[in-house]
Design an enzyme around this catalytic site. Structure first.
Site, PDB file in Angstrom:
ATOM      1  N   GLU A  70      -3.796 -15.194 -24.678  1.00 24.41           N
ATOM      2  CA  GLU A  70      -2.828 -15.401 -23.609  1.00 24.41           C
ATOM      3  C   GLU A  70      -2.509 -16.878 -23.391  1.00 24.41           C
ATOM      4  O   GLU A  70      -1.761 -17.227 -22.490  1.00 24.41           O
ATOM      5  CB  GLU A  70      -3.319 -14.744 -22.307  1.00 24.41           C
ATOM      6  CG  GLU A  70      -4.726 -15.122 -21.886  1.00 24.41           C
ATOM      7  CD  GLU A  70      -5.222 -14.352 -20.669  1.00 24.41           C
ATOM      8  OE1 GLU A  70      -4.429 -13.655 -20.017  1.00 24.41           O
ATOM      9  OE2 GLU A  70      -6.422 -14.474 -20.360  1.00 24.41           O
ATOM     10  N   CYS A 129      -2.341  -5.745 -23.351  1.00 20.03           N
ATOM     11  CA  CYS A 129      -2.791  -5.215 -22.061  1.00 20.03           C
ATOM     12  C   CYS A 129      -2.049  -5.838 -20.876  1.00 20.03           C
ATOM     13  O   CYS A 129      -2.401  -5.596 -19.732  1.00 20.03           O
ATOM     14  CB  CYS A 129      -4.299  -5.388 -21.891  1.00 20.03           C
ATOM     15  SG  CYS A 129      -4.804  -7.097 -21.775  1.00 20.03           S
ATOM     16  N   ARG A 152       3.937 -17.580 -12.958  1.00 17.36           N
ATOM     17  CA  ARG A 152       4.238 -16.156 -12.784  1.00 17.36           C
ATOM     18  C   ARG A 152       4.287 -15.707 -11.327  1.00 17.36           C
ATOM     19  O   ARG A 152       4.723 -14.595 -11.036  1.00 17.36           O
ATOM     20  CB  ARG A 152       3.285 -15.285 -13.610  1.00 17.36           C
ATOM     21  CG  ARG A 152       1.853 -15.233 -13.147  1.00 17.36           C
ATOM     22  CD  ARG A 152       0.974 -14.610 -14.231  1.00 17.36           C
ATOM     23  NE  ARG A 152       0.335 -13.395 -13.788  1.00 17.36           N
ATOM     24  CZ  ARG A 152      -0.743 -12.857 -14.359  1.00 17.36           C
ATOM     25  NH1 ARG A 152      -1.283 -13.415 -15.433  1.00 17.36           N
ATOM     26  NH2 ARG A 152      -1.277 -11.771 -13.919  1.00 17.36           N
ATOM     27  N   ARG A 184     -10.527  -5.358 -14.897  1.00 13.71           N
ATOM     28  CA  ARG A 184     -10.429  -6.712 -14.325  1.00 13.71           C
ATOM     29  C   ARG A 184     -11.574  -6.880 -13.329  1.00 13.71           C
ATOM     30  O   ARG A 184     -11.421  -6.598 -12.138  1.00 13.71           O
ATOM     31  CB  ARG A 184      -9.086  -6.893 -13.619  1.00 13.71           C
ATOM     32  CG  ARG A 184      -7.869  -6.895 -14.545  1.00 13.71           C
ATOM     33  CD  ARG A 184      -6.599  -7.084 -13.730  1.00 13.71           C
ATOM     34  NE  ARG A 184      -5.482  -7.550 -14.510  1.00 13.71           N
ATOM     35  CZ  ARG A 184      -4.432  -6.794 -14.855  1.00 13.71           C
ATOM     36  NH1 ARG A 184      -4.373  -5.534 -14.489  1.00 13.71           N
ATOM     37  NH2 ARG A 184      -3.435  -7.305 -15.545  1.00 13.71           N
ATOM     38  N   ASP A 196       0.157 -13.661 -18.941  1.00 12.99           N
ATOM     39  CA  ASP A 196      -0.129 -15.094 -19.020  1.00 12.99           C
ATOM     40  C   ASP A 196       0.517 -15.745 -20.233  1.00 12.99           C
ATOM     41  O   ASP A 196       0.957 -16.888 -20.168  1.00 12.99           O
ATOM     42  CB  ASP A 196      -1.643 -15.346 -19.024  1.00 12.99           C
ATOM     43  CG  ASP A 196      -2.205 -15.307 -17.620  1.00 12.99           C
ATOM     44  OD1 ASP A 196      -1.551 -15.879 -16.719  1.00 12.99           O
ATOM     45  OD2 ASP A 196      -3.267 -14.703 -17.414  1.00 12.99           O
ATOM     46  N   HIS A 233       0.812  -1.218   0.000  1.00 12.17           N
ATOM     47  CA  HIS A 233       0.000   0.000   0.000  1.00 12.17           C
ATOM     48  C   HIS A 233       0.840   1.261   0.000  1.00 12.17           C
ATOM     49  O   HIS A 233       0.506   2.239  -0.650  1.00 12.17           O
ATOM     50  CB  HIS A 233      -0.919   0.023   1.214  1.00 12.17           C
ATOM     51  CG  HIS A 233      -2.027  -0.963   1.083  1.00 12.17           C
ATOM     52  ND1 HIS A 233      -2.709  -1.125  -0.095  1.00 12.17           N
ATOM     53  CD2 HIS A 233      -2.537  -1.843   1.946  1.00 12.17           C
ATOM     54  CE1 HIS A 233      -3.605  -2.055   0.066  1.00 12.17           C
ATOM     55  NE2 HIS A 233      -3.521  -2.519   1.295  1.00 12.17           N
TER      56      HIS A 233
END
Ligand code: PEP
Ligand code: MG
Length: 607
Positions: free
Chosen positions: A444, A515, A478, A308, A468, A201
């Site tokens: 992907e 993207c 990943r 998303r 991906d 954060h």
């Protein structure tokens, strides 16, 4: 000059991770409450238990009031991050913490601090077993909420951030979201913390506020004292303690040059991204929550290239109802109209689901039931979301739909069949939706790339998810740090696949976007231009820099460069050549933002 910066190695330099670019020079102010000492005792008798339970409840209630007060006085630039504090309020009453602590007090007869410590430890174990790095890192929210209750139980005061009277660089072991939200922008020159990574954060907030920040600076809060003079470089992650006059002079110059550069690119952020030979690329934003629309617009994003949607489903006890989704999507469409919003249907993986969904244990979630596969198996979930999206599409007719993780034509047919059924159902019930709603798929999965020509006949656009695509093509999980070094967007295999998708899409007359994270990394601009992508979608903060580099590029040069690159055999050769190209064309990119990204040979070249 840059040489001095790179070669500096005095014992008073601490190397951390640069997470918010910029230079800060000023006095250090150490804000460390340390961890609250925890008493341990057994309770004797029902009265003592009731008293201790009441004490715990009051400590939680006070924490709730304090968080509310922080939310009400939050800096206007941080308003879109209020959800972090909302999350803290939810954690306060979470069953695993609140109910469990009360249970331990009553049943095991332990004092409140110790009981809380015990339930926090269990939550820690639970988080440690999760696969997703982002979610795992959110355990810091639980810790800061726990610390807040413990402080209240011990009768200690909150951090003294509010009381800071001069402009300082704040140094802390860790800063919770609530601490960071109390920062007074006008008094904060920079931030240094020992804990945290790019997604913590502190980092997110520092970037949102444009405050230079370095996290992961080991031992910083032990080595640095209040009043020390510091220089922090939020790009390279360097912290210099009590620097020499020469170093101060050097960094003042760098700071001024950087500020002028940022002002310049922010001023032009709202102009279209047109190369000098007039090739236009749309620069779009990736968002996870509605609140990020403000940042997307402020940074000059031309539309939302990827929403998303799964983030709205996470961290909650029940799945959202259609109406709630519709309201959220409608608001987003209205806020962005007439610009488009690309809504990706749920990309939930097993480890990303909330407690509202009973999901099977999966050994390898990345290769398991996620995204479109999960939606096709749990069609009620999918249909609810599709209904909400379709209804929202009627409002401004600016929504387009995107299916994630499509692996081939058969799977796409399945997803389209469900979509058509939902459309038919809405038609029968005379509920309006956009009849021209455009449909795209994420490219992907390597098998989808292999049949891109067949898929292109079925959809209106392609969006390449490099995160991906790299994971699945190079066989690298990943989120597995042991193989992270192999995750390479410049692998010739990846570049060939991206080219194949772009060329196939264009031959079929449909636009192609990238993207994944790669789209927002300025260094890849010459490659994406050479490939002639139609748009790039990225985190909002990257938009001004990427637009700026596109505007200074020449498409004809990038095409030639790409041909050279595609003839190279290794990622190392490509990287070297790309760095040379970027360094020649936009030298500030490395000087201001990422000197550490340069190979040692090129570092000497810029010195
Ligand atoms: C990608 O895979 O590149 C992508 C953009 O999607 P996500 O990161 O959400 O999987
Ligand atoms: Mg993806």
């Amino acid at each position: 000059m840059v040489h001095a910066l790179l070669m500096d190695g005095t014992p008073t330099t601490v190397q951390g991770i640069g997470v918010s670019p910029g230079i800060a020079i000023g006095k250090a102010y150490l804000v460390d409450h340390g961890s609250t000492p925890i008493a341990f005792h057994k309770l004797s008798g029902a009265a003592a238990e009731a008293e201790e339970a009441a004490r715990f409840e009051e400590a939680v209630a006070k924490a709730e009031r304090d968080l509310q007060a922080i939310k009400e006085s939050i800096h206007p630039d941080l308003k879109e991050h209020l959800h972090i504090l909302d999350a803290h309020q939810v954690i306060l009453r979470d069953r695993l913490i609140y109910d469990e602590t009360l249970r331990i007090i009553r049943e095991e007869k332990l004092n409140a601090q110790w009981a809380l410590k015990r339930s926090l430890r269990k939550v820690h174990e639970l988080f440690a077993s999760l696969e997703d790095e982002y979610i795992r890192s959110r355990v810091s929210d639980v810790d800061s909420v726990g610390e807040r209750i413990l402080r209240n139980l011990a009768g200690q005061e909150d951090l003294a951030i509010q009381g800071i009277r001069e402009r300082v660089i704040i140094v802390a072991k860790d800063l919770s979201a609530a601490d960071a939200a109390q920062l007074q922008l006008e008094r904060t020159l920079g931030l240094v913390t020992e804990m945290g990574g790019r997604t913590s954060h502190t980092s997110i907030l520092a970037r949102a506020l444009g405050i230079p920040a370095v996290v992961g600076a080991e031992k910083a809060s032990r080595i640095i004292h209040t009043g020390d003079i510091l220089i922090i470089d939020g790009a390279s992650g360097k912290v210099i303690i009590n620097p020499s006059e020469d170093q101060i002079g050097f960094y003042y110059e760098l700071q001024e040059a950087l500020e002028n550069y940022l002002k310049e690119i922010n001023r032009k952020a709202h102009l279209p991204a047109l190369t000098t030979d007039r090739y236009r690329v749309r620069v779009e934003a990736n968002i996870e929550l509605l609140e990020e629309v403000v940042a997307a617009k402020d940074n000059g994003a031309e539309s939302i290239g990827l929403y998303r949607t799964e983030f709205f489903f996470m961290n909650r006890d029940t799945a959202p109802e259609e109406e709630e989704l519709y309201q959220e999507y409608r608001e987003l469409a209205e806020l962005m109209a007439p610009q488009t919003v690309t809504m990706r249907t749920l990309d939930l993986g097993a480890e990303k689901l909330g407690p509202w969904f009973a999901h099977p244990e999966q050994v390898n979630p990345a290769l398991g039931l996620r995204a479109i596969r999960l939606c096709l198996q749990h069609q009620e979930l999918f249909r609810t979301q599709l209904r909400a999206i379709l209804r929202a599409s009627a409002v401004a007719r600016n929504i387009q739909l995107l299916f994630p993780l499509i692996s081939g034509v058969g799977e796409l047919y399945e997803a389209k069949r469900v979509l058509n059924e939902v459309r038919g159902d809405l038609e029968r019930r005379r509920i309006p939706f956009d009849p021209d709603l455009r449909l795209g798929i994420m490219m992907e999965v390597p098998s989808a790339v292999a049949v891109a020509d067949l898929l292109a006949l079925e959809v209106d656009f392609f969006s390449i998810g490099t995160n991906d695509l790299i994971q699945y093509s190079l066989a690298i999980d990943r989120v597995n740090e042991h193989v992270a070094y192999l995750f390479d967007p410049l692998h010739p295999g990846i570049l060939r696949m991206i080219k194949q998708v772009v060329d196939t899409g264009h031959r079929a007359g449909i636009p192609v976007t990238v993207c994944g994270e790669m789209a927002g990394e300025p260094i890849y601009v010459p490659i994406f231009l050479g490939l002639e992508l139609d748009s790039l979608s990225m985190n909002p903060q990257s938009v001004p820099r990427v637009k700026n580099l596109i505007r200074r590029s020449v498409l004809a040069h990038c095409r030639v460069f790409l041909t050279e690159v595609l003839n190279m055999r290794t990622a190392e050769q490509i990287r070297m050549s790309l760095q040379e190209m970027v360094l020649r064309t936009f030298p500030e990119e490395f000087k201001f933002f990422d000197p550490s990204a340069l190979s040692p040979k090129l570092r000497t070249a810029v010195a």
